[in-house]
Design an enzyme around this catalytic site. Sequence first.
Site, PDB file in Angstrom:
ATOM      1  N   ILE A 142     -30.745 -64.973 -29.292  1.00  0.00           N
ATOM      2  CA  ILE A 142     -31.650 -64.298 -30.827  1.00  0.00           C
ATOM      3  C   ILE A 142     -32.734 -62.850 -29.972  1.00  0.00           C
ATOM      4  CG2 ILE A 142     -32.764 -63.081 -33.091  1.00  0.00           C
ATOM      5  CD1 ILE A 142     -32.510 -65.972 -33.738  1.00  0.00           C
ATOM      6  N   PRO A 143     -31.948 -61.667 -29.260  1.00  0.00           N
ATOM      7  CA  PRO A 143     -32.712 -61.295 -28.135  1.00  0.00           C
ATOM      8  C   PRO A 143     -33.497 -59.672 -28.966  1.00  0.00           C
ATOM      9  CG  PRO A 143     -30.099 -61.008 -27.786  1.00  0.00           C
ATOM     10  CD  PRO A 143     -30.333 -61.852 -28.096  1.00  0.00           C
ATOM     11  N   HIS A 144     -34.179 -59.942 -29.219  1.00  0.00           N
ATOM     12  CA  HIS A 144     -35.082 -58.710 -29.982  1.00  0.00           C
ATOM     13  C   HIS A 144     -36.072 -58.123 -29.561  1.00  0.00           C
ATOM     14  CE1 HIS A 144     -37.612 -62.641 -30.499  1.00  0.00           C
ATOM     15  NE2 HIS A 144     -37.835 -61.596 -30.514  1.00  0.00           N
ATOM     16  N   CYS A 145     -36.417 -56.855 -29.391  1.00  0.00           N
ATOM     17  CA  CYS A 145     -37.477 -56.351 -29.406  1.00  0.00           C
ATOM     18  C   CYS A 145     -38.092 -54.724 -30.194  1.00  0.00           C
ATOM     19  CB  CYS A 145     -37.711 -55.653 -27.859  1.00  0.00           C
ATOM     20  SG  CYS A 145     -35.832 -53.972 -27.596  1.00  0.00           S
TER      21      CYS A 145
END
Length: 156
Positions: free
Chosen positions: A64-67
């Site tokens: 879950i790449p997130h920013c």
Amino acid sequence: MQLSQIIELKGILPALKVTNKRQLLQELAHQAAKRTKLDARQIFEGLLHRERLLSTGLGQGTAIPHCKFPSLERVHGLFARLVVPIDFESVDDQPVDLVFLLLSPESAGGDHLTALARISRLFRDTQIAQKLRGTEDAAGLYAILTEPAATTPHAA
């Protein structure tokens, strides 16, 4: 918050072909830029920065790449099913083939955490993960991701 509130059918990438983590993040940033009006490079750099802190690879082939970005008005999501699993520096060292990109406003602390928890729970459910791996079209993947059982707090 239901996943149907943050992801659209056109945000489903059912057969993404990438060969490494960097290429995956670039492609996700490019796709997200189309939907958020953010700059693709800005998204890519934000994702890279987050990955340098700690990999967002959860294990069991999921990530879950997130920013967060100050200019976003709401939480946005993209889902990618990779044609060939890639190394993502996951906690279990297993290659990743199911990826949910999450982009949130800076001010969306609670919504961001709620969305991360929902997606994480979804990915940990082995039956749902198997359905996602066995479905090849965007509409089918969207239905699995947004079905009520997949997004309720008690599903696991």
